[in-house]
Motif scaffolding. Structure first.
Motif, PDB file in Angstrom:
ATOM      1  N   ILE A  28      26.689  47.155  31.615  1.00 38.04           N
ATOM      2  CA  ILE A  28      27.805  46.583  30.830  1.00 38.04           C
ATOM      3  C   ILE A  28      29.051  47.445  30.992  1.00 38.04           C
ATOM      4  N   ASP A  29      28.876  48.769  30.871  1.00 38.25           N
ATOM      5  CA  ASP A  29      29.998  49.713  31.020  1.00 38.25           C
ATOM      6  C   ASP A  29      30.607  49.592  32.408  1.00 38.25           C
ATOM      7  N   GLN A  30      29.711  49.511  33.395  1.00 39.74           N
ATOM      8  CA  GLN A  30      30.169  49.432  34.784  1.00 39.74           C
ATOM      9  C   GLN A  30      31.029  48.193  34.995  1.00 39.74           C
ATOM     10  N   GLN A  31      30.599  47.065  34.369  1.00 42.83           N
ATOM     11  CA  GLN A  31      31.332  45.814  34.561  1.00 42.83           C
ATOM     12  C   GLN A  31      32.714  45.889  33.928  1.00 42.83           C
ATOM     13  N   LYS A  32      32.756  46.517  32.768  1.00 44.41           N
ATOM     14  CA  LYS A  32      34.071  46.648  32.093  1.00 44.41           C
ATOM     15  C   LYS A  32      34.997  47.534  32.920  1.00 44.41           C
ATOM     16  N   THR A  33      34.438  48.623  33.402  1.00 46.78           N
ATOM     17  CA  THR A  33      35.219  49.574  34.194  1.00 46.78           C
ATOM     18  C   THR A  33      35.735  48.887  35.467  1.00 46.78           C
ATOM     19  N   ARG A  34      34.840  48.074  36.048  1.00 46.29           N
ATOM     20  CA  ARG A  34      35.210  47.391  37.300  1.00 46.29           C
ATOM     21  C   ARG A  34      36.382  46.438  37.042  1.00 46.29           C
ATOM     22  N   ALA A  35      36.308  45.690  35.908  1.00 46.39           N
ATOM     23  CA  ALA A  35      37.381  44.741  35.559  1.00 46.39           C
ATOM     24  C   ALA A  35      38.691  45.497  35.351  1.00 46.39           C
ATOM     25  N   GLU A  36      38.624  46.635  34.702  1.00 46.48           N
ATOM     26  CA  GLU A  36      39.827  47.431  34.438  1.00 46.48           C
ATOM     27  C   GLU A  36      40.403  47.989  35.747  1.00 46.48           C
ATOM     28  N   GLU A  37      39.483  48.358  36.633  1.00 44.00           N
ATOM     29  CA  GLU A  37      39.901  48.884  37.933  1.00 44.00           C
ATOM     30  C   GLU A  37      40.697  47.820  38.705  1.00 44.00           C
ATOM     31  N   LEU A  38      40.132  46.592  38.651  1.00 46.08           N
ATOM     32  CA  LEU A  38      40.794  45.465  39.333  1.00 46.08           C
ATOM     33  C   LEU A  38      42.214  45.300  38.791  1.00 46.08           C
ATOM     34  N   THR A  39      42.309  45.353  37.449  1.00 46.39           N
ATOM     35  CA  THR A  39      43.611  45.196  36.786  1.00 46.39           C
ATOM     36  C   THR A  39      44.587  46.262  37.290  1.00 46.39           C
ATOM     37  N   ARG A  40      44.098  47.498  37.320  1.00 43.98           N
ATOM     38  CA  ARG A  40      44.975  48.609  37.742  1.00 43.98           C
ATOM     39  C   ARG A  40      45.446  48.406  39.181  1.00 43.98           C
ATOM     40  N   HIS A  41      44.509  48.035  40.052  1.00 39.35           N
ATOM     41  CA  HIS A  41      44.860  47.877  41.463  1.00 39.35           C
ATOM     42  C   HIS A  41      45.835  46.724  41.689  1.00 39.35           C
ATOM     43  N   LEU A  42      45.572  45.625  40.994  1.00 41.12           N
ATOM     44  CA  LEU A  42      46.415  44.445  41.226  1.00 41.12           C
ATOM     45  C   LEU A  42      47.831  44.647  40.681  1.00 41.12           C
ATOM     46  N   ALA A  43      47.939  45.425  39.572  1.00 43.63           N
ATOM     47  CA  ALA A  43      49.262  45.678  38.976  1.00 43.63           C
ATOM     48  C   ALA A  43      50.186  46.383  39.979  1.00 43.63           C
ATOM     49  N   THR A  44      49.584  47.166  40.875  1.00 44.03           N
ATOM     50  CA  THR A  44      50.414  47.925  41.830  1.00 44.03           C
ATOM     51  C   THR A  44      50.990  47.001  42.924  1.00 44.03           C
ATOM     52  N   GLN A  45      50.482  45.748  42.979  1.00 46.22           N
ATOM     53  CA  GLN A  45      50.904  44.853  44.069  1.00 46.22           C
ATOM     54  C   GLN A  45      52.193  44.070  43.735  1.00 46.22           C
ATOM     55  N   TYR A  65      43.549  40.523  30.760  1.00 42.33           N
ATOM     56  CA  TYR A  65      44.045  41.908  30.783  1.00 42.33           C
ATOM     57  C   TYR A  65      45.529  41.885  31.129  1.00 42.33           C
ATOM     58  N   PRO A  66      46.381  42.707  30.471  1.00 43.93           N
ATOM     59  CA  PRO A  66      47.800  42.779  30.868  1.00 43.93           C
ATOM     60  C   PRO A  66      47.926  43.623  32.149  1.00 43.93           C
ATOM     61  N   LEU A  67      48.814  43.202  33.076  1.00 46.36           N
ATOM     62  CA  LEU A  67      49.023  44.007  34.293  1.00 46.36           C
ATOM     63  C   LEU A  67      50.239  44.893  34.025  1.00 46.36           C
ATOM     64  N   MET A  68      50.069  46.196  34.057  1.00 42.06           N
ATOM     65  CA  MET A  68      51.132  47.135  33.636  1.00 42.06           C
ATOM     66  C   MET A  68      51.598  47.975  34.824  1.00 42.06           C
ATOM     67  N   GLN A  69      52.912  48.158  34.891  1.00 39.29           N
ATOM     68  CA  GLN A  69      53.475  49.150  35.828  1.00 39.29           C
ATOM     69  C   GLN A  69      54.218  50.128  34.960  1.00 39.29           C
ATOM     70  N   SER A  70      53.824  51.352  34.927  1.00 42.45           N
ATOM     71  CA  SER A  70      54.287  52.349  33.927  1.00 42.45           C
ATOM     72  C   SER A  70      54.131  51.705  32.556  1.00 42.45           C
ATOM     73  N   ASP A  71      55.273  51.573  31.816  1.00 39.70           N
ATOM     74  CA  ASP A  71      55.132  50.990  30.470  1.00 39.70           C
ATOM     75  C   ASP A  71      55.499  49.510  30.456  1.00 39.70           C
ATOM     76  N   ASP A  72      55.790  48.985  31.640  1.00 39.40           N
ATOM     77  CA  ASP A  72      56.239  47.586  31.678  1.00 39.40           C
ATOM     78  C   ASP A  72      55.121  46.663  32.096  1.00 39.40           C
ATOM     79  N   GLN A  73      55.042  45.558  31.352  1.00 40.27           N
ATOM     80  CA  GLN A  73      54.048  44.565  31.742  1.00 40.27           C
ATOM     81  C   GLN A  73      54.662  43.656  32.798  1.00 40.27           C
TER      82      GLN A  73
END
Ligand code: ADP
Length: 466
Positions: free
Chosen positions: A42-59, A134-142
């Motif tokens: 369960i933890d792994q899945q949540k972490t994975r989803a958050e990771e995806l969010t972080r990576h996609l926000a950079t795009q 999940y909100p996609l954030m770049q620094s403090d901006d969504q």
């Protein structure tokens, strides 16, 4: 009733206990490990989803207000292979990428695979695909939103399930090996534990068949078995001693009876055939032989009485000092004949007892002192009045008794010096009668003696009625 051997019973109990403990430990560890693994997934899945969010926000390029859709496409495909469907929207709510729109067949295939697997492996979960935003954030901006859908509460792929199954198999195998090992060890242990018991049973069987010389040999480490061994050996020793005494007594009685009977028969034959005239001296000899026989019969009678009546006491208040005086008077001539002096000392001591029996005790003790004290000796009867008991001691300056013999003189038919006792006429039962009477009164008797110096027999009788 079917009786199991102690070995089988202990081995079975052991096996049952071990199965119970190992079964419990196995089930518990299985449940706990599975639960822990699920939490981890369960933890792994949540972490994975958050990771995806972080990576996609950079795009997102804020300067050009553009999204790198090529990268998002690659990421989406990769996430789909792991069981995640993503949908990316900008701040205005416009959907920029939707995995389902992009490849509906693949998404459906993935969802079906996961659902089928989870429903067959874990129907209890009643899981379903759930979407989390999940909100996609770049620094403090969504800069946008990411909707991630995956099977909740958790899902496991084929490898995860293989891992869980392998773990369960290992647990089962370890449990089975432990049970077999513990049972084998239990059987071996009970085997070595029961060996002395088997030996004891063999020996006690031999003893019960009359082999009183049989003894339990070998060293046992277990304290209870050691005590039991000691008791059985002591019992065998006592039985052996009793048996020897019984045989000795039988041969003694035969001898004691044969001598006077032969003597009297010879005299009577001679009188009948007219070889001898029956004069007073010859008749006196006949009389003495008969008297010896009579003494022996009296002894045997006393013993029989004690055995037969189980010692019924007719109790009333008795003064030990008064009884001692009577006994001294009773033996007056014998003291004179044996050139012995006798004194009664002490204070009056009233107890509750059978006067005839207690007199019998004193008569036996004093008569022994007379028998075993050489001329010129001294006999003292000492009476003590204690708080709860009356004590009477018969003290002589006789030949004494060795420490080894002191252990046995209260046993039936035990005589220290058989040849000497024949002359004195005892059959070795006087003291055993004394002991029985004293014990029937709830009292104790013991001897203190030194060879060549004399003996002291002490009788302690409780005052109160028993
Ligand atoms: P017995 O009829 O042979 O005297 P007892 O049971 O009275 O048998 O005594 C057992 C043995 O104890 C006797 O054979 C004798 O050797 C020993 N004994 C008893 N009393 C005395 C004593 N006062 N002094 C020395 N030996 C004694």
């Amino acid at each position: 009733m079917k009786r199991y051997s102690m070995r089988t019973a202990i081995a079975l109990e052991n096996a049952l206990l071990v199965c119970l403990v190992i079964g419990l430990v196995g089930i518990l560890s299985n449940v706990l490990i599975s639960r822990q693994f699920e939490n981890y997934v369960i933890d792994q899945q949540k972490t994975r989803a958050e990771e995806l969010t972080r990576h996609l926000a950079t795009q997102y390029n804020a300067e050009t207000d553009q999204w790198n859709l090529e990268f998002i496409h690659g990421m989406s495909m990769y996430a789909l292979s792991e069981g995640y469907m993503i949908r990316l929207s900008n701040m205005e709510g416009q959907v920029l990428w939707d995995a389902q729109d992009h490849d509906m067949t693949m998404c459906n295939q993935m969802m079906q695979d996961i659902m089928e697997r989870m429903e067959s492996e874990r129907p209890d979960l009643e899981g379903e695909f759930v979407t989390t935003r999940y909100p996609l954030m770049q620094s403090d901006d969504q800069v946008g939103y990411l909707d991630v859908s995956y099977y909740s509460p958790f899902y496991m792929n084929e490898y995860d399930f293989q891992f869980v199954h392998a773990l369960n198999r290992i647990l089962l195998l370890v449990s089975a090996f432990s049970i077999v090992g513990a049972v084998l060890l239990g059987v071996l242990m009970t085997h070595s534990m029961m060996r002395p018991v088997r030996h004891m049973v063999d020996i006690t069987e031999k003893i019960s068949e009359g082999d009183y010389q049989a003894r339990i040999s070998g060293n046992v480490r277990n304290r209870e078995f050691h005590d039991l061994t000691q008791s059985v050996n002591q019992m065998a020793e006592a039985l052996e001693q009793q048996e020897t005494l019984r045989k000795r007594m039988l041969s003694d009685i035969i001898h004691e009876l044969r001598t006077p009977v032969a003597g009297v028969t010879a005299y009577l034959e001679a009188f009948l055939e007219g070889v001898w005239e029956p004069n007073p001296k010859r008749l006196q000899s006949c009389y003495q032989e008969l008297e010896r026989m009579s003494l022996l019969i009296t002894d045997m009678e006393q013993l029989h009485q004690i055995d037969d009546e189980n010692l019924k006491l007719k109790k009333r208040p008795v003064d030990l000092l008064e009884l001692s005086e009577q006994v001294r008077t009773f033996f007056a001539t014998q003291f004179m004949n044996g050139q012995l002096t006798c004194s009664v000392e002490g204070t009056s001591a009233m107890i509750h007892g059978d006067p005839e029996r207690i007199q019998q005790v004193l008569v036996n003790l004093v008569s022994n002192s007379i028998k075993y004290t050489p001329p010129g000796g001294r006999i003292r009867i000492l009476v003590e009045n204690r708080k709860a008991e009356g004590v009477v001691s018969v003290i002589d300056t006789g030949i004494g008794i060795s420490p080894e013999d002191q252990k046995w003189i209260f046993e039936r038919f035990y005589r220290v010096d058989r040849s000497r006792s024949r002359k004195t006429g005892g059959a070795g039962i006087g003291l055993s009668i004394v002991k029985s009477i004293v014990h029937a009164h709830g009292g104790t008797i013991f001897v203190e003696s030194k060879i060549g110096e004399g003996s002291r027999f002490t009788v302690i009788l409780p005052k109160e009625e028993l």
